[in-house]
Design an enzyme around this catalytic site. Structure first.
Site, PDB file in Angstrom:
ATOM      1  N   GLY A  19      36.027 -10.012  58.010  1.00 14.27           N
ATOM      2  CA  GLY A  19      34.737  -9.128  58.135  1.00 14.27           C
ATOM      3  C   GLY A  19      34.186  -8.911  56.895  1.00 14.27           C
ATOM      4  N   GLY A  21      31.325  -6.927  56.411  1.00 12.54           N
ATOM      5  CA  GLY A  21      30.342  -5.961  56.411  1.00 12.54           C
ATOM      6  C   GLY A  21      30.893  -4.659  55.453  1.00 12.54           C
ATOM      7  N   THR A  99      39.869  -2.978  63.350  1.00 13.79           N
ATOM      8  CA  THR A  99      38.804  -3.221  64.012  1.00 13.79           C
ATOM      9  C   THR A  99      39.149  -2.351  65.283  1.00 13.79           C
ATOM     10  OG1 THR A  99      38.565  -5.391  63.331  1.00 13.79           O
ATOM     11  CG2 THR A  99      37.919  -4.732  65.650  1.00 13.79           C
ATOM     12  N   THR A 100      38.294  -1.554  65.979  1.00 15.52           N
ATOM     13  CA  THR A 100      38.070  -0.772  66.896  1.00 15.52           C
ATOM     14  C   THR A 100      37.520  -1.222  68.170  1.00 15.52           C
ATOM     15  OG1 THR A 100      36.397   0.575  66.242  1.00 15.52           O
ATOM     16  CG2 THR A 100      38.619   1.225  65.400  1.00 15.52           C
ATOM     17  N   HIS A 155      30.287  10.454  63.499  1.00 18.00           N
ATOM     18  CA  HIS A 155      30.308   9.043  62.557  1.00 18.00           C
ATOM     19  C   HIS A 155      28.896   8.915  62.236  1.00 18.00           C
ATOM     20  CE1 HIS A 155      34.544   7.985  62.426  1.00 18.00           C
ATOM     21  NE2 HIS A 155      34.681   8.439  63.767  1.00 18.00           N
ATOM     22  N   HIS A 156      28.631   7.913  61.386  1.00 11.75           N
ATOM     23  CA  HIS A 156      27.340   7.593  61.052  1.00 11.75           C
ATOM     24  C   HIS A 156      26.843   6.683  62.110  1.00 11.75           C
ATOM     25  CE1 HIS A 156      29.128   3.402  60.651  1.00 11.75           C
ATOM     26  NE2 HIS A 156      30.357   4.284  59.809  1.00 11.75           N
ATOM     27  N   LYS A 159      28.061   3.019  63.243  1.00 11.07           N
ATOM     28  CA  LYS A 159      28.992   2.909  64.093  1.00 11.07           C
ATOM     29  C   LYS A 159      28.936   2.496  65.603  1.00 11.07           C
ATOM     30  CE  LYS A 159      33.823   4.676  64.809  1.00 11.07           C
ATOM     31  NZ  LYS A 159      34.060   3.162  64.275  1.00 11.07           N
ATOM     32  N   GLY A 165      37.424   4.864  67.882  1.00  8.06           N
ATOM     33  CA  GLY A 165      38.836   4.535  67.780  1.00  8.06           C
ATOM     34  C   GLY A 165      40.053   5.760  67.247  1.00  8.06           C
TER      35      GLY A 165
END
Length: 249
Positions: A19, A21, A99-100, A155-156, A159, A165
């Protein structure tokens, strides 16, 4: 994104990040600051700008060019986490996954992989959040008169999953109580969680505010260092935090 090396219990080793990102790049930077040999970041699409780290379009490409890591850290998407778990299980590589959003079928795939390798899954690698989870379990047992529970999950806007999660894990700490989760996605908020327990004549609110996304990256690297020495099985962030505390005491 660069981080200065700081004293740490984490041992160095070979690590790859699945990942590429924002979170994956922060984990790579944190690992480098801790003295790890970062073999590269793996993602289907090139993220564009990568500082100091090679990129690979797949795990097989990583293996062919750089060899196997001592541990793989995954911050991808649910299908990517499953693919990473299967790849790791076939090669004996421990897996840390943040990861969620995995469904039950995907969770089952990671559990099957944990029969062959050490797999540590957590929606949140902040020590503070994991302490909050433990405190909620204590509050549930100490306060049998709880009449309602509300959980604010902020959250931002980038997301993808809601509830997060982290919110689901905190709610699970209060089972079998019913928890009303209110999720909001606002600006660039790193992560705010507040749990309000309502009792006759009073309320109790426990909250956590993440000021810097780097705490999650550093936590994932520390968890990876701990996981390298563990036998095959399924682990959580609490296993890592308690295990690291026991080792340092």
């Amino acid at each position: 994104m660069a981080m200065a090396p700081t004293p740490s219990s984490a041992s160095s080793g070979r690590v790859a990040i699945h990942g590429a990102g924002r979170m994956g790049q922060r984990v790579a930077a944190a690992a480098k600051a801790r003295g790890w040999n970062v073999l590269g970041l793996v993602s289907r699409h090139h993220p564009g700008a990568l500082d100091d780290f090679p990129w690979f379009p797949g795990l097989d490409a990583l293996e062919g060019a750089a060899g196997l890591p001592d541990v793989l850290i995954d911050f991808s998407l649910p299908a990517g986490a499953v693919a990473a778990a299967r790849w790791c299980a076939g090669r004996g590589v421990p897996l840390v996954s943040g990861t969620t959003g995995l469904d039950e079928t995907q969770q089952a795939a990671l559990r099957r992989s944990s029969e062959h390798i050490a797999v540590l899954q957590s929606p949140n690698f902040s020590p503070g959040v994991n302490a909050l989870q433990a405190l909620l379990e204590q509050a549930r047992d100490l306060l049998p008169g709880i009449t309602a529970v509300e959980l604010e999950d902020v959250h931002h806007v980038h997301k993808q999953d809601a509830p997060s999660g982290t919110a689901l894990t905190l709610a699970a700490a209060l089972a079998p109580l019913e928890v009303a989760i209110h999720s909001r996605r606002v600006g660039e908020v790193v992560g705010d969680h507040a749990v309000t327990l309502r009792l006759p004549g009073e309320t109790l609110t426990l909250s956590h505010h993440a000021e810097d996304r780097n705490i999650f990256a550093l936590g994932a690297v520390e968890a990876a260092a701990w996981l390298k020495a563990q036998a095959p099985g399924g682990y959580t962030a609490r296993n890592w935090i308690l295990g690291a505390a026991a080792r340092s005491s």
